[in-house]
Scaffold this motif. Sequence first.
Motif, PDB file in Angstrom:
ATOM      1  N   ALA A  73      -4.494   8.677  -2.408  1.00 25.66           N
ATOM      2  CA  ALA A  73      -3.041   8.615  -2.227  1.00 25.66           C
ATOM      3  C   ALA A  73      -2.573   9.704  -1.271  1.00 25.66           C
ATOM      4  CB  ALA A  73      -2.332   8.738  -3.575  1.00 25.66           C
ATOM      5  N   LEU A  74      -3.113  10.902  -1.394  1.00 29.74           N
ATOM      6  CA  LEU A  74      -2.722  11.992  -0.491  1.00 29.74           C
ATOM      7  C   LEU A  74      -3.088  11.643   0.954  1.00 29.74           C
ATOM      8  CD1 LEU A  74      -3.726  15.128  -2.589  1.00 29.74           C
ATOM      9  CD2 LEU A  74      -1.416  14.248  -2.167  1.00 29.74           C
ATOM     10  N   ALA A  75      -4.246  11.028   1.158  1.00 30.68           N
ATOM     11  CA  ALA A  75      -4.635  10.624   2.512  1.00 30.68           C
ATOM     12  C   ALA A  75      -3.729   9.505   3.020  1.00 30.68           C
ATOM     13  CB  ALA A  75      -6.093  10.178   2.522  1.00 30.68           C
ATOM     14  N   LEU A  76      -3.402   8.568   2.132  1.00 29.96           N
ATOM     15  CA  LEU A  76      -2.540   7.454   2.537  1.00 29.96           C
ATOM     16  C   LEU A  76      -1.134   7.915   2.901  1.00 29.96           C
ATOM     17  CD1 LEU A  76      -3.777   4.819  -0.020  1.00 29.96           C
ATOM     18  CD2 LEU A  76      -3.843   4.582   2.476  1.00 29.96           C
ATOM     19  N   ILE A  77      -0.688   9.017   2.332  1.00 34.45           N
ATOM     20  CA  ILE A  77       0.633   9.555   2.684  1.00 34.45           C
ATOM     21  C   ILE A  77       0.714   9.781   4.189  1.00 34.45           C
ATOM     22  CG2 ILE A  77       2.075  11.633   2.548  1.00 34.45           C
ATOM     23  CD1 ILE A  77       1.287  11.779  -0.449  1.00 34.45           C
ATOM     24  N   ASP A  78      -0.315  10.387   4.748  1.00 31.29           N
ATOM     25  CA  ASP A  78      -0.300  10.665   6.187  1.00 31.29           C
ATOM     26  C   ASP A  78      -0.355   9.373   7.002  1.00 31.29           C
ATOM     27  OD1 ASP A  78      -0.090  13.419   5.937  1.00 31.29           O
ATOM     28  OD2 ASP A  78      -2.259  13.704   5.855  1.00 31.29           O
ATOM     29  N   VAL A  79      -1.129   8.401   6.539  1.00 35.09           N
ATOM     30  CA  VAL A  79      -1.213   7.116   7.245  1.00 35.09           C
ATOM     31  C   VAL A  79       0.155   6.435   7.252  1.00 35.09           C
ATOM     32  CG1 VAL A  79      -2.285   4.824   7.206  1.00 35.09           C
ATOM     33  CG2 VAL A  79      -3.660   6.845   6.672  1.00 35.09           C
ATOM     34  N   LEU A 135      -8.058  -1.015  -6.776  1.00 37.62           N
ATOM     35  CA  LEU A 135      -6.725  -0.566  -6.350  1.00 37.62           C
ATOM     36  C   LEU A 135      -6.731  -0.167  -4.880  1.00 37.62           C
ATOM     37  CD1 LEU A 135      -3.793   0.423  -6.942  1.00 37.62           C
ATOM     38  CD2 LEU A 135      -4.835   2.619  -7.539  1.00 37.62           C
ATOM     39  N   LEU A 136      -7.715   0.608  -4.462  1.00 43.51           N
ATOM     40  CA  LEU A 136      -7.774   1.060  -3.075  1.00 43.51           C
ATOM     41  C   LEU A 136      -7.997  -0.107  -2.121  1.00 43.51           C
ATOM     42  CD1 LEU A 136      -9.776   4.380  -3.439  1.00 43.51           C
ATOM     43  CD2 LEU A 136      -7.306   4.055  -3.264  1.00 43.51           C
ATOM     44  N   ARG A 137      -8.809  -1.071  -2.513  1.00 41.58           N
ATOM     45  CA  ARG A 137      -9.011  -2.252  -1.659  1.00 41.58           C
ATOM     46  C   ARG A 137      -7.709  -3.027  -1.510  1.00 41.58           C
ATOM     47  NH1 ARG A 137     -13.696  -3.792   0.115  1.00 41.58           N
ATOM     48  NH2 ARG A 137     -13.064  -5.980   0.164  1.00 41.58           N
ATOM     49  N   ARG A 138      -6.915  -3.086  -2.583  1.00 43.94           N
ATOM     50  CA  ARG A 138      -5.622  -3.795  -2.515  1.00 43.94           C
ATOM     51  C   ARG A 138      -4.649  -3.043  -1.606  1.00 43.94           C
ATOM     52  NH1 ARG A 138      -4.628  -3.896  -7.620  1.00 43.94           N
ATOM     53  NH2 ARG A 138      -3.061  -2.268  -7.716  1.00 43.94           N
ATOM     54  N   VAL A 139      -4.535  -1.736  -1.795  1.00 37.06           N
ATOM     55  CA  VAL A 139      -3.600  -0.936  -0.991  1.00 37.06           C
ATOM     56  C   VAL A 139      -3.984  -0.984   0.481  1.00 37.06           C
ATOM     57  CG1 VAL A 139      -2.747   1.408  -0.554  1.00 37.06           C
ATOM     58  CG2 VAL A 139      -2.957   0.588  -2.894  1.00 37.06           C
TER      59      VAL A 139
END
Length: 169
Positions: free
Chosen positions: A109-115, A52-56
């Motif tokens: 997901a929390l880290a990706l929010i900031d990105v 999932l993380l590799r896809r996102v």
Amino acid sequence: MLGNTDPGASRSGRDELETLDDLAALLAPIPFTGRIDGDDAELRDVRQTRALLRRVWTQGRDDAVGEVNRILRDAKALPQLARHDVSDWHLHATVPEAPLGERMRVEAALALIDVIRSNEMARLRLCEADDCSGLVLDLSRNGSKRFCSVRCGNRMNMIAFRERQAADT
């Protein structure tokens, strides 16, 4: 990094999440708190989290928003500040009893929010080295990082050098 345990991205060239021992080795240097079962079901869940993380990682901003929201919704995430062990105040969004894979997904997901909010998805990309699918997190000032590791950068620089030498002769 979890995403770079994939066979096409790992330094060893093998799946670095193949066994329970591999999972234990991945977790050893990481101060994960809470539930860790150390069983086959957890290993499968962490592998699914890796995929999932590799896809996102390679999605556009709007597509990533959908994935991040789904991760948080599925986990019934409730962000809150926590302080424990030697860690000062930081964000948790699941209970310590939540499965390890779920906690990993929610933290990502929390880290990706900031990105996403910073409109910096372009800083998440795949390694440009031949035969490598490593994930690159580009924290350089000018956004020019191309390789997942010094090893890949050196290898590609050596290939380019040899090509220039061959062209000169």
